[in-house]
Design an enzyme around this catalytic site. Structure first.
Site, PDB file in Angstrom:
ATOM      1  N   CYS A 120      -4.623   0.401  -4.558  1.00 31.93           N
ATOM      2  CA  CYS A 120      -5.434  -0.759  -3.864  1.00 31.93           C
ATOM      3  C   CYS A 120      -6.789  -0.151  -4.279  1.00 31.93           C
ATOM      4  CB  CYS A 120      -5.068  -0.332  -2.258  1.00 31.93           C
ATOM      5  SG  CYS A 120      -3.342  -0.622  -1.755  1.00 31.93           S
TER       6      CYS A 120
ATOM      7  N   GLY B 211     -14.865   1.959  -5.448  1.00 33.88           N
ATOM      8  CA  GLY B 211     -15.546   3.510  -5.303  1.00 33.88           C
ATOM      9  C   GLY B 211     -14.892   4.569  -5.668  1.00 33.88           C
TER      10      GLY B 211
ATOM     11  N   ASP C 182      -5.317  -4.071  -7.744  1.00 32.78           N
ATOM     12  CA  ASP C 182      -5.681  -4.736  -6.295  1.00 32.78           C
ATOM     13  C   ASP C 182      -5.130  -6.004  -6.314  1.00 32.78           C
ATOM     14  OD1 ASP C 182      -7.555  -3.620  -4.077  1.00 32.78           O
ATOM     15  OD2 ASP C 182      -7.419  -5.762  -4.017  1.00 32.78           O
TER      16      ASP C 182
ATOM     17  N   ASP D 243       0.325  -7.112  -6.641  1.00 35.22           N
ATOM     18  CA  ASP D 243       0.879  -6.499  -5.495  1.00 35.22           C
ATOM     19  C   ASP D 243       1.300  -5.328  -5.524  1.00 35.22           C
ATOM     20  OD1 ASP D 243       1.862  -6.270  -2.934  1.00 35.22           O
ATOM     21  OD2 ASP D 243       2.580  -8.197  -2.553  1.00 35.22           O
TER      22      ASP D 243
ATOM     23  N   ASP E 186      -4.953   3.998  -1.409  1.00 29.89           N
ATOM     24  CA  ASP E 186      -6.133   3.807  -0.238  1.00 29.89           C
ATOM     25  C   ASP E 186      -5.651   2.560   0.447  1.00 29.89           C
ATOM     26  OD1 ASP E 186      -8.368   4.638   0.777  1.00 29.89           O
ATOM     27  OD2 ASP E 186      -9.513   3.411  -0.537  1.00 29.89           O
TER      28      ASP E 186
ATOM     29  N   CYS F  74      -9.020   4.353   5.987  1.00 29.97           N
ATOM     30  CA  CYS F  74     -10.141   4.665   6.746  1.00 29.97           C
ATOM     31  C   CYS F  74      -9.909   4.431   8.285  1.00 29.97           C
ATOM     32  CB  CYS F  74     -11.567   3.733   6.306  1.00 29.97           C
ATOM     33  SG  CYS F  74     -11.278   2.133   6.224  1.00 29.97           S
TER      34      CYS F  74
END
Ligand SMILES: C[S@@+](CC[C@H](N)C(=O)[O-])C[C@H]1O[C@@H](n2cnc3c(N)ncnc32)[C@H](O)[C@@H]1O
Length: 440
Positions: free
Chosen positions: A260, A265, A283, A309, A328, A381
């Site tokens: 992903c 980054g 992605d 996917d 991620d 996150c």
């Protein structure tokens, strides 16, 4: 530049429109603000617009309560623009310390520009009443948790449940302005050398105590002012996001799946740390993948980029196996609210269930692509346990060939399994990591 043919508007009118787009239409702040910037009469007002939009969203749950307390009766649905104008006005009074007479005059001007002359008296009276009664109102809104913490009730409840010892600190950290943090490419320079380059440009910065590639700026600057940015010497990336590449224990030539990856980054960090990787960056969002390409081009590094996917490897994986996988995962973003205050308005508690299911699908689907002896790093996150340690615990329960490799570190809080950085701790964004190895 303003869009050709569009009438230019005052910065306060545009701020109210941006707020309306987010609060009533569900647009992201990034998207709404970008459209708003196009409308500015003067590009010099860009920072002011940003401050009003970010600030009014950061404190929306408080300002909303105060405006509602001041209104005798709720505004009609079609007058939500006036509500937003009032929120922007109150934000300036409460948080920007703009002189009251200027706020009242400018806010009335916005109402007139919106051709809602009927609201002129209302806006005038309401802002003046706030000025007169701010202290009495404060006593009232402090009784209301949403207003006090400036978060939706469901988030406060979930944080209190997940982090009973820490939730007030987390809520407070979410309302702070985040620092601008850079990742220095340690293959090209050192943090100390880069700090020296910044000092020569009068940019004040300090090194992170916990992340060896991170430099924290005292004040945000335009990336184009950063020495070496255009050639990838440095990237903008929070310290906690910089931990991923190290946890993966990359070695030269390894086959790596970044499942992903956008906006890239961590992809760029991995490639800069270990340039000979055979990295597949996947992605599901083609537009965001374009940003990955731009990131990699900036630093002149290369990877295979694929729109796909991650939960359906049959469509893209063939018979490939990887020695390292980074998931991620798409998540609530509850760890990065200080950077994206619109998350408070855009997410709902029911979204979490959907995200948890999507994360579980991705994890289960990419696991068979991990070579025996290989390692998968799962990260979000988020600070919600359901997306993090509960997610990984459930995965471990159903995969006998998976074993946690505990993260022993001086950052974050030990979870079972994984490790959590709480927002604001050591100045970092909230982030969760777990390392899973495949038993041979
Ligand atoms: C948290 S972001 C990744 C950030 C990125 N790793 C970085 O460091 O810049 C999550 C990404 O997952 C992508 N995504 C969501 N569902 C996906 C899926 N089923 N397969 C692949 N990517 C997906 C989103 O488009 C988004 O770009």
């Amino acid at each position: 530049m303003p869009a050709p043919g569009k009438k230019k508007q005052t910065v306060r009118a545009i701020a109210a429109q941006v707020l309306l787009q987010v609060s009533a239409r569900g647009h992201s702040l990034t998207r709404a603000l970008a459209a708003g910037q196009q409308q500015l009469a003067s590009p010099a007002d860009s920072a002011l617009l940003q401050e009003m939009c970010y600030g009014s969203l950061r404190w929306y749950y408080r300002l909303d309560v105060i405006v509602s307390m001041l209104l005798n009766k709720p505004l009609k649905q079609r007058d939500q623009d006036i509500f937003c104008v009032l929120v922007i006005g109150l934000y300036q009074l409460e948080f920007m310390h703009v002189p009251a007479h200027a706020v009242v005059k400018e806010t009335v001007d916005v109402v007139l520009a919106l051709r809602k002359h009927w609201a002129k008296g209302l806006v005038n009276a309401l802002l003046r009443e706030y000025q007169r009664n701010a202290e009495a109102l404060r006593e009232q809104w402090q009784q209301d948790d949403e207003a006090r913490y400036a978060h939706p009730a469901w988030m406060i409840a979930r944080l209190a449940q997940d982090w009973p010892q820490h939730y007030q600190t987390i809520l407070d950290a979410n309302n702070q302005r985040p620092p601008m943090v850079l990742r220095v490419d340690l293959q090209q320079t050192t943090v100390a050398e880069y700090q020296q380059q910044l000092a020569e440009q009068d940019i004040k910065a300090r090194a992170s105590e916990f992340v060896d590639s991170a430099v924290i700026l005292e004040q945000a600057v335009n990336v184009h002012e950063l020495p070496g940015f255009s050639r990838g010497l440095v990237s903008v990336q929070d310290s906690s996001a910089q931990l991923a590449a190290g946890l993966l224990q990359l070695q030269a030539g390894m086959r790596v799946l970044d499942a992903c990856c956008a906006p890239g980054g961590k992809t760029l960090h991995m490639l800069q740390a270990c340039p000979s990787l055979q990295l597949l960056a996947l992605d599901s969002d083609g537009d965001r993948l374009q940003q990955v390409q731009e990131n990699l081009d900036r630093a002149a590094v290369d990877a295979e980029l694929l729109v796909g996917d991650a939960s359906k490897p049959v469509d893209w994986a063939g018979d490939r196996l990887f020695e390292r996988i980074l998931v991620d995962a798409p998540c609530s973003g509850s760890g990065v609210i200080r950077r994206h205050p619109d998350i408070k308005l855009l997410r709902s508690s029911t979204d979490i269930e959907t995200l948890v299911a999507r994360q579980a699908d991705i994890l289960a689907a990419v696991w068979p692509l991990l070579a025996p002896g290989g390692m998968l790093v799962y990260s979000t996150c988020s600070v919600f346990r359901q997306e993090n340690e509960q997610q990984v615990a459930a995965f471990l329960q159903h995969h006998a060939d998976a074993r946690e490799r505990p993260i022993n570190a001086d950052w974050g809080v030990r979870c079972d399994p994984g490790r959590q950085v709480l927002p604001g701790s050591h100045g970092m964004d909230g982030f969760y990591y777990a390392c899973l190895e495949k038993i041979n």
